[in-house]
Design a protein around this motif. Structure first.
Motif, PDB file in Angstrom:
ATOM      1  N   ILE A  26      -6.695   4.839  -4.675  1.00 42.96           N
ATOM      2  CA  ILE A  26      -5.736   4.993  -5.766  1.00 42.96           C
ATOM      3  C   ILE A  26      -6.456   5.609  -6.951  1.00 42.96           C
ATOM      4  O   ILE A  26      -7.391   5.022  -7.509  1.00 42.96           O
ATOM      5  CB  ILE A  26      -5.117   3.627  -6.153  1.00 42.96           C
ATOM      6  CG1 ILE A  26      -4.488   2.965  -4.919  1.00 42.96           C
ATOM      7  CG2 ILE A  26      -4.089   3.798  -7.248  1.00 42.96           C
ATOM      8  CD1 ILE A  26      -3.950   1.579  -5.185  1.00 42.96           C
ATOM      9  N   ALA A  64       1.782   2.128  -3.366  1.00 42.27           N
ATOM     10  CA  ALA A  64       0.666   2.534  -4.216  1.00 42.27           C
ATOM     11  C   ALA A  64       0.123   3.912  -3.863  1.00 42.27           C
ATOM     12  O   ALA A  64      -0.189   4.705  -4.756  1.00 42.27           O
ATOM     13  CB  ALA A  64      -0.455   1.502  -4.133  1.00 42.27           C
ATOM     14  N   ARG A 110      -2.657   1.852 -12.092  1.00 40.55           N
ATOM     15  CA  ARG A 110      -1.957   1.561 -10.842  1.00 40.55           C
ATOM     16  C   ARG A 110      -2.866   0.812  -9.859  1.00 40.55           C
ATOM     17  O   ARG A 110      -2.419  -0.056  -9.120  1.00 40.55           O
ATOM     18  CB  ARG A 110      -1.466   2.870 -10.221  1.00 40.55           C
ATOM     19  CG  ARG A 110      -0.461   2.699  -9.097  1.00 40.55           C
ATOM     20  CD  ARG A 110       0.485   3.901  -9.058  1.00 40.55           C
ATOM     21  NE  ARG A 110      -0.231   5.151  -9.099  1.00 40.55           N
ATOM     22  CZ  ARG A 110      -0.622   5.850  -8.026  1.00 40.55           C
ATOM     23  NH1 ARG A 110      -0.369   5.372  -6.830  1.00 40.55           N
ATOM     24  NH2 ARG A 110      -1.245   6.997  -8.146  1.00 40.55           N
ATOM     25  N   ARG A 111      -4.150   1.155  -9.876  1.00 38.22           N
ATOM     26  CA  ARG A 111      -5.094   0.445  -9.014  1.00 38.22           C
ATOM     27  C   ARG A 111      -5.210  -1.020  -9.426  1.00 38.22           C
ATOM     28  O   ARG A 111      -5.218  -1.925  -8.591  1.00 38.22           O
ATOM     29  CB  ARG A 111      -6.469   1.107  -9.078  1.00 38.22           C
ATOM     30  CG  ARG A 111      -7.486   0.482  -8.123  1.00 38.22           C
ATOM     31  CD  ARG A 111      -8.892   1.020  -8.351  1.00 38.22           C
ATOM     32  NE  ARG A 111      -8.908   2.469  -8.421  1.00 38.22           N
ATOM     33  CZ  ARG A 111      -9.247   3.160  -9.499  1.00 38.22           C
ATOM     34  NH1 ARG A 111      -9.584   2.531 -10.616  1.00 38.22           N
ATOM     35  NH2 ARG A 111      -9.234   4.477  -9.485  1.00 38.22           N
ATOM     36  N   PHE A 143      -2.120  -2.883  -8.373  1.00 39.13           N
ATOM     37  CA  PHE A 143      -2.127  -3.133  -6.931  1.00 39.13           C
ATOM     38  C   PHE A 143      -2.991  -4.339  -6.588  1.00 39.13           C
ATOM     39  O   PHE A 143      -2.606  -5.191  -5.777  1.00 39.13           O
ATOM     40  CB  PHE A 143      -2.639  -1.883  -6.214  1.00 39.13           C
ATOM     41  CG  PHE A 143      -2.853  -2.059  -4.739  1.00 39.13           C
ATOM     42  CD1 PHE A 143      -1.781  -2.121  -3.865  1.00 39.13           C
ATOM     43  CD2 PHE A 143      -4.140  -2.164  -4.225  1.00 39.13           C
ATOM     44  CE1 PHE A 143      -1.982  -2.292  -2.509  1.00 39.13           C
ATOM     45  CE2 PHE A 143      -4.354  -2.330  -2.868  1.00 39.13           C
ATOM     46  CZ  PHE A 143      -3.264  -2.392  -2.010  1.00 39.13           C
ATOM     47  N   SER A 193       0.826  -1.209   0.000  1.00 38.61           N
ATOM     48  CA  SER A 193       0.000   0.000   0.000  1.00 38.61           C
ATOM     49  C   SER A 193       0.857   1.255   0.000  1.00 38.61           C
ATOM     50  O   SER A 193       0.499   2.261  -0.629  1.00 38.61           O
ATOM     51  CB  SER A 193      -0.925  -0.011   1.218  1.00 38.61           C
ATOM     52  OG  SER A 193      -1.747  -1.161   1.213  1.00 38.61           O
TER      53      SER A 193
END
Length: 568
Positions: A468, A438, A473-474, A477, A435
């Motif tokens: 996010i 991120a 990027r989400r 993750f 996390s």
């Protein structure tokens, strides 16, 4: 850095000597220039020694950061001392014009005095030389002697530094290390350990060994698969009438063996209890069939033994309800209060017709499972206390409700009101590190709040992913989270029916999210009960399952009847 400074000063002084040296050869100026020349020669010798040191370190010792051959700084220290000694002798001879032989002769007495004074230190030094030559251990290996044990974190010319299982650093002088025998466990080689436990002599040894071996193979964290674990009989204890068993396993983490042994004993206790056995109490010789919960009990066909709630239970609704807590307390070996809680959970059977409820109560049995322990396959039942998790993705509507509840709980608490994380420490550390990559520093305040509200790792990742902004990027993750959605089965819920009546091909694995108790039936036992059940009873059971089993949506009384009538 200091080498460059010394080189620059030496070059500056030599420039002064060559430019103005001949102009000041007489008088006080000559003495000053002579001092400048000596300082320049000294800095030159020091610079040459430092350059040779770096060159030899790179060629002979390798790059320590890249895993070179320099497992200790002993060879480096000896090489540096020898190099500076040679450079110092050359400077005395050619820089200061001293007779080195006479200097060494006059310092013999000083050398003897220093040798006697530094005898312990020299003992450590020569012991370190022998360690460096023989190389019996390396950084990362484990060392054990008497009560001292730890992992080698550094080797020096004077001592060996060990990291203990308490998180402290213990320093062992080299002379102490080489003067007595010591056990060395290579970091790359699994080491064998054993856990000794006792069982009553009237218990079948092969059965006990099979249960213990099954526990060793149940994915205990830290236990190596090769070499394979084993269970042996060490002998009999005539004083207590018990047999001594040893569960042997291999692990790469020597200092972690106490945790592994504790986890093994915890799971073994539950596994033995499910099979109708128990470890001896204070006096195994005083056991009787009446006061021993863990004695071997007769088993129904298709069942797996274990403490049972049998025909002693009330035969009709409402009768003997006050006796339920005591019966459950005796069956599980707990207090009457806990028995009351588990008896109340079994009120899930109250909605069933009397005859069917009586048959289920008579032929079911109570099983206990420890945290993260897998449930026995092929069983169906109801959760009495605690919670199970199933590696089956939850229903979409259930997932939406769980996410909404978690969001509301997280938003309702402040950072100051965060409780301890409900997740396992390893899962929380991984969750926090991913996390932080991120969402940045926000993760250090958001992750504890989420982990304090749920132990479902997949839910935690989904809730944090909403913070996010970047879509790619989400997604990355969530893909890297390695947290598969699971179904949570709380107390009062039914489980296992979906696979039993063949609504799906593969049976999902259930695990205990915490210490829990379940009331279960074997497939053969349940088949015999449902064959004798009426159509009304089966329809009532199907209706109850649709409301209490998260995995059952299409089961009907007709489907249950068809399954019961089919041949095994």
């Amino acid at each position: 850095m200091w080498t460059l400074i010394a080189m620059a000063l030496a070059a500056l002084l030599w420039l002064v000597v060559f430019t103005v040296g001949h102009a000041g050869d007489s008088g006080s100026d000559g003495m000053i220039m002579q001092a400048v020349r000596l300082v320049a020669m000294g800095l030159t010798a020091l610079t040459a020694a430092q350059l040779l040191q770096r060159l030899l370190s790179y060629c002979l010792l390798g790059n320590k950061s890249e895993g070179g051959t320099a497992s200790s700084d002993l060879l480096r220290a000896v090489m540096n001392a020898s190099l500076y000694l040679v450079v110092g002798v050359i400077f005395l001879r050619y820089g200061l014009g001293q007779d080195v032989t006479s200097v060494l002769a006059t310092s013999a007495l000083v050398t003897v005095i220093l040798g006697l004074a530094l005898q312990p230190t020299l003992g450590h030094l020569f012991s370190g030389v022998s360690i460096e030559i023989e190389r019996p251990l390396r950084v990362g290996d484990y060392v054990r002697r008497d009560d001292l044990e730890g992992q080698v974190i550094s080797l020096s010319w004077r001592s060996v530094s060990l990291l203990t299982d308490r998180g402290t650093t213990q320093v062992m002088p080299n002379a102490e290390f080489t003067s007595r025998s010591v056990e060395i466990i290579r970091a790359s080689q699994p080491s064998r350990h054993q856990v000794v436990f006792h069982m009553a002599s009237d218990s079948s040894p092969s059965r006990v060994m099979g249960i213990a071996l099954q526990v060793l193979r149940s994915n205990l964290l830290g236990v190596s698969r090769t070499p394979a674990p084993s269970v042996v009989i060490l002998g009999a204890d005539p004083m207590t009438g018990t047999l001594r068993f040893a569960a042997r396993f291999f692990t790469l983490n020597f200092l972690d063996r106490s945790r592994i042994a504790s986890l093994f004993m915890e799971r073994l206790w539950f596994a033995l209890l499910r099979e109708g056995l128990s470890m001896p109490s204070r006096s195994a010789l005083d056991w009787t069939a009446e006061d021993t919960v863990g004695q071997a009990l007769p088993r129904q066909s298709g069942d797996h033994g274990g403490p049972r709630v049998n025909a002693a239970l009330p035969r009709h609704a409402g009768a003997g309800a006050s006796a339920l807590p005591l019966l459950f307390g005796q069956a599980l070996g707990v207090s009457a209060h806990e028995g009351q809680m588990r008896a109340d959970a079994l009120q899930a059977l109250v909605a069933l017709p009397v005859d069917l409820r009586t048959q289920l109560l008579d032929h079911g049995r109570v099983q206990l499972y420890g945290p993260d322990e897998r449930c026995t396959r092929g069983l169906v039942g109801v959760v009495i206390q605690g919670r199970l998790t199933e590696d089956r993705p939850p229903q979409p509507d259930e997932r939406v409700k769980d996410l909404s509840r978690l969001r509301a709980r997280v938003s309702a608490i402040s950072a100051a009101g965060v409780d301890a994380p409900l997740m396992a420490p390893e899962s929380f550390d991984l969750f926090l590190s991913r996390s932080a990559l991120a969402v940045g520093p926000l993760a250090h305040s958001l992750c504890p709040r989420i982990a304090g509200c749920t132990d479902d790792v997949s839910l935690a990742y989904e809730v944090l992913a909403e913070s996010i902004d970047d879509g790619a990027r989400r997604l990355t993750f969530l893909l890297h989270s390695r947290a598969l959605p699971t179904t949570r089965i709380a107390a009062g819920s039914w489980f296992g029916w979906r696979a039993l009546v063949e609504l799906e091909d593969d049976a999902y694995t259930c695990r205990a999210a915490q210490e829990c108790a379940v009331f279960v039936w074997g497939a053969d036992t349940l088949r015999q009960i449902l064959i004798r059940a009426s159509t009304t009873d089966l329809e009532s059971l199907a209706a109850l399952l649709q409301g209490r089993d998260p995995g059952v949506r299409g089961v009907t009384g007709e489907r249950l009847s068809a399954w019961a009538s089919a041949t095994a």
